[in-house]
Design a protein around this motif. Structure first.
Motif, PDB file in Angstrom:
ATOM      1  N   GLU A   1     -21.479 -42.197  74.328  1.00  0.00           N
ATOM      2  CA  GLU A   1     -20.241 -41.482  74.041  1.00  0.00           C
ATOM      3  C   GLU A   1     -19.217 -42.388  73.345  1.00  0.00           C
ATOM      4  N   ASP A   2     -19.202 -43.668  73.722  1.00  0.00           N
ATOM      5  CA  ASP A   2     -18.236 -44.585  73.126  1.00  0.00           C
ATOM      6  C   ASP A   2     -18.570 -44.877  71.662  1.00  0.00           C
ATOM      7  N   ILE A   3     -19.854 -44.938  71.345  1.00  0.00           N
ATOM      8  CA  ILE A   3     -20.248 -45.182  69.950  1.00  0.00           C
ATOM      9  C   ILE A   3     -19.786 -44.029  69.068  1.00  0.00           C
ATOM     10  N   ILE A   4     -19.877 -42.811  69.601  1.00  0.00           N
ATOM     11  CA  ILE A   4     -19.456 -41.628  68.842  1.00  0.00           C
ATOM     12  C   ILE A   4     -17.936 -41.604  68.666  1.00  0.00           C
ATOM     13  N   ASN A   5     -17.212 -41.946  69.726  1.00  0.00           N
ATOM     14  CA  ASN A   5     -15.755 -41.785  69.713  1.00  0.00           C
ATOM     15  C   ASN A   5     -14.995 -43.015  69.236  1.00  0.00           C
TER      16      ASN A   5
ATOM     17  N   HIS B   1     -14.728 -45.857  66.517  1.00  0.00           N
ATOM     18  CA  HIS B   1     -15.196 -46.243  65.185  1.00  0.00           C
ATOM     19  C   HIS B   1     -15.453 -47.742  65.077  1.00  0.00           C
ATOM     20  N   ASN B   2     -14.904 -48.526  65.997  1.00  0.00           N
ATOM     21  CA  ASN B   2     -15.094 -49.977  65.954  1.00  0.00           C
ATOM     22  C   ASN B   2     -16.324 -50.448  66.725  1.00  0.00           C
ATOM     23  N   ALA B   3     -16.961 -49.537  67.457  1.00  0.00           N
ATOM     24  CA  ALA B   3     -18.084 -49.938  68.316  1.00  0.00           C
ATOM     25  C   ALA B   3     -19.210 -50.585  67.529  1.00  0.00           C
ATOM     26  N   LEU B   4     -19.572 -49.984  66.391  1.00  0.00           N
ATOM     27  CA  LEU B   4     -20.674 -50.525  65.593  1.00  0.00           C
ATOM     28  C   LEU B   4     -20.304 -51.848  64.932  1.00  0.00           C
ATOM     29  N   SER B   5     -19.032 -52.038  64.655  1.00  0.00           N
ATOM     30  CA  SER B   5     -18.579 -53.332  64.117  1.00  0.00           C
ATOM     31  C   SER B   5     -18.755 -54.419  65.171  1.00  0.00           C
ATOM     32  N   HIS B   6     -18.452 -54.083  66.432  1.00  0.00           N
ATOM     33  CA  HIS B   6     -18.634 -55.040  67.519  1.00  0.00           C
ATOM     34  C   HIS B   6     -20.111 -55.400  67.685  1.00  0.00           C
ATOM     35  N   VAL B   7     -20.985 -54.419  67.517  1.00  0.00           N
ATOM     36  CA  VAL B   7     -22.422 -54.677  67.640  1.00  0.00           C
ATOM     37  C   VAL B   7     -22.890 -55.632  66.550  1.00  0.00           C
ATOM     38  N   GLN B   8     -22.445 -55.405  65.320  1.00  0.00           N
ATOM     39  CA  GLN B   8     -22.845 -56.275  64.208  1.00  0.00           C
ATOM     40  C   GLN B   8     -22.308 -57.695  64.403  1.00  0.00           C
ATOM     41  N   GLU B   9     -21.103 -57.790  64.919  1.00  0.00           N
ATOM     42  CA  GLU B   9     -20.542 -59.100  65.225  1.00  0.00           C
ATOM     43  C   GLU B   9     -21.350 -59.782  66.318  1.00  0.00           C
ATOM     44  N   PHE B  10     -21.760 -59.021  67.321  1.00  0.00           N
ATOM     45  CA  PHE B  10     -22.573 -59.541  68.418  1.00  0.00           C
ATOM     46  C   PHE B  10     -23.910 -60.075  67.904  1.00  0.00           C
ATOM     47  N   LEU B  11     -24.474 -59.409  66.894  1.00  0.00           N
ATOM     48  CA  LEU B  11     -25.768 -59.816  66.335  1.00  0.00           C
ATOM     49  C   LEU B  11     -25.624 -60.852  65.223  1.00  0.00           C
ATOM     50  N   GLY B  12     -24.401 -61.187  64.864  1.00  0.00           N
ATOM     51  CA  GLY B  12     -24.184 -62.240  63.877  1.00  0.00           C
ATOM     52  C   GLY B  12     -24.569 -61.860  62.464  1.00  0.00           C
ATOM     53  N   VAL B  13     -24.430 -60.582  62.112  1.00  0.00           N
ATOM     54  CA  VAL B  13     -24.770 -60.141  60.761  1.00  0.00           C
ATOM     55  C   VAL B  13     -23.503 -59.671  60.052  1.00  0.00           C
ATOM     56  N   PRO B  14     -23.496 -59.673  58.714  1.00  0.00           N
ATOM     57  CA  PRO B  14     -22.327 -59.171  57.970  1.00  0.00           C
ATOM     58  C   PRO B  14     -22.070 -57.702  58.318  1.00  0.00           C
ATOM     59  N   LYS B  15     -20.825 -57.335  58.404  1.00  0.00           N
ATOM     60  CA  LYS B  15     -20.484 -55.962  58.772  1.00  0.00           C
ATOM     61  C   LYS B  15     -20.728 -55.013  57.602  1.00  0.00           C
ATOM     62  N   ARG B  16     -21.425 -53.927  57.907  1.00  0.00           N
ATOM     63  CA  ARG B  16     -21.725 -52.902  56.926  1.00  0.00           C
ATOM     64  C   ARG B  16     -21.460 -51.529  57.550  1.00  0.00           C
ATOM     65  N   LYS B  17     -21.343 -50.518  56.725  1.00  0.00           N
ATOM     66  CA  LYS B  17     -21.266 -49.153  57.229  1.00  0.00           C
ATOM     67  C   LYS B  17     -22.683 -48.719  57.590  1.00  0.00           C
TER      68      LYS B  17
END
Length: 329
Positions: A270-274, A276-292
Motif C-alpha cells: 500500500e505504501d508503494i502505491i501511495n 511516490h518516493n518509495a521506489l526512490s528509496h528502494v533504488q537508493e537502498f540498492l545503490g543504483v541510479p534513480k530512474r522512473k
C-alpha cells in the motif's frame, strides 16, 4: 574433645548467586561480541579476497558500504568492460499475493537491476539447506539465467523468495549466509491482509477455472483481463478467518524479528502505491541510479472488499469490533 572442632557457620547464598549471574551475563556478552567480530572478520576477509582477485578499486566506498559491494566473476561468461562494475546482492522476502510480482517488474524496468523471480518455487532447489545455499551461490555469481538477467553490467542482482518456499525451515543457515555474503533484504508485505486473502482465494479459483480462454494467469496486462478475473467473488470461511489472518500476521512478525540483524528495508504494498518516493528509496537502498520505474501489470481487484466477497455480511460481523476493523475498507 577435638581441638579442631568448628561451629556451624550461617551464610547467605545471595552473594554467590549475584556473582554467578554477573559472570554468566558478562560471559554471554563476550561470546556475542566474539561471534559478531568473527562474522565481520569473515565478511571483510571474503570481501578483500574477492577484490584482490578482481583487481578493482574500492576507494570510493565507505567502510559501511564495502561489505555489501561485490565484483562477481561468473563462470559462464565474461563481464567484459563491466568487470569492475560493483554489484549489490539483494533478496525480496514476501508472501503470495502481496504485490511482489508487480514490484519485481518495477525493479526489472531499471537497466541495472536483475531480479530473477521465484527461483525456489521449484521444490528440488529447496530440498535441503545445501541445495538452497548452492542455488544462492549461483544467483549471486551472476550465473543464473532468466528473462530478467542483464548479465555484464548489472549493478544489483537478486530474486524474490516466498516465506513458504523453504525459507523459514532453515533460518539460521540462511541468516548466516546473508550476513556473511553481504545480502541486502527487501521485506515486502501487505498491510491489508483481508484484501490479500481475497486475492489468494481468487487466484486459487482461477487455477482450476482458467477464466482467460482456458489459461490461468496470476497477473494480467490489460483492463479487460483484469475485469474478467475480478468478476469472481470468493466465499470466505468465517469460522477460521480470524485465526488465518492472525497466523499470517505472526508469520510476518517472526520473519522480521529473525532477520532483523541483516541490512534491510521494510516495504508495504500500500505504501508503494501511495508514496511516490518509495521506489526512490528502494533504488537508493540498492545503490543504483534513480530512474522512473514502470510496470505493464494491471491491478485486478480495485473495488472495496464489500463488493468482492460473496458472504460479505458474515465477514463484516466477524471482523467488526476487532483490531482488524481497518481491513473493512
Amino acid at each position: 574433645m577435638n581441638g579442631y572442632s568448628f561451629k556451624n557457620l550461617k551464610w547467605s547464598p545471595l552473594p554467590l548467586r549475584v556473582t554467578l549471574v554477573l559472570f554468566v551475563t558478562i560471559f554471554g556478552v563476550y561470546i556475542c561480541y566474539i561471534c559478531m567480530k568473527q562474522i565481520t572478520v569473515e565478511r571483510t576477509t571474503l570481501f578483500a579476497t574477492e577484490k584482490a582477485e578482481s583487481h578493482c578499486e574500492i576507494h570510493d566506498f565507505s567502510p559501511e558500504e564495502i561489505l555489501f559491494v561485490h565484483f562477481p566473476q561468473p563462470k559462464t561468461y565474461s563481464r567484459g568492460e563491466c568487470f569492475c562494475t560493483p554489484v549489490r546482492f539483494f533478496v525480496i522476502l514476501s508472501m503470495q499475493r502481496s504485490g511482489s510480482g508487480w514490484f519485481e517488474t518495477l525493479l526489472n524496468s531499471h537497466p541495472n537491476i536483475s531480479s530473477n523471480g521465484e527461483i525456489f518455487s521449484v521444490r528440488q532447489r529447496r530440498d535441503n539447506v545445501s541445495s538452497i545455499l548452492r542455488t544462492l551461490d549461483t544467483v549471486y555469481a551472476l550465473d543464473w539465467f532468466s528473462s530478467a538477467a542483464k548479465n555484464e553490467c548489472v549493478a544489483a542482482v537478486g530474486f524474490k523468495w516466498m516465506l513458504n518456499q523453504g525459507f523459514l525451515q532453515h533460518p539460521k543457515e540462511i541468516l548466516d549466509y546473508f550476513n556473511l555474503k553481504g545480502v541486502s533484504v527487501i521485506f515486502l508485505f501487505r498491510r491489508n491482509l483481508l484484501r490479500r486473502l481475497i486475492s489468494v482465494l481468487a487466484n486459487d479459483y482461477d487455477r482450476l477455472a482458467k477464466q482467460l480462454n482456458g489459461t490461468h494467469k496470476s497477473h494480467v496486462h490489460s483492463k479487460e483481463e483484469a475485469e474478467i478475473l475480478a468478476r469472481y467473488k470468493p466465499t470466505i470461511n468465517t469460522a477460521v478467518l480470524l485465526s488465518n489472518l492472525g497466523h499470517v500476521e505472526k508469520t510476518v512478525t517472526d520473519c522480521l524479528q529473525l532477520f532483523s540483524s541483516t541490512r534491510h528495508i521494510i516495504l508495504y504494498y500500500e505504501d508503494i502505491i501511495n508514496n511516490h518516493n518509495a521506489l526512490s528509496h528502494v533504488q537508493e537502498f540498492l545503490g543504483v541510479p534513480k530512474r522512473k520505474l514502470v510496470s505493464r501489470q494491471v491491478k485486478i481487484h480495485t473495488r472495496p472488499p464489500s463488493e468482492q466477497v460473496m458472504n460479505w455480511e458474515n465477514v463484516f460481523k466477524m471482523l467488526n469490533g476487532t483490531k482488524l476493523l481497518d481491513l473493512l475498507v
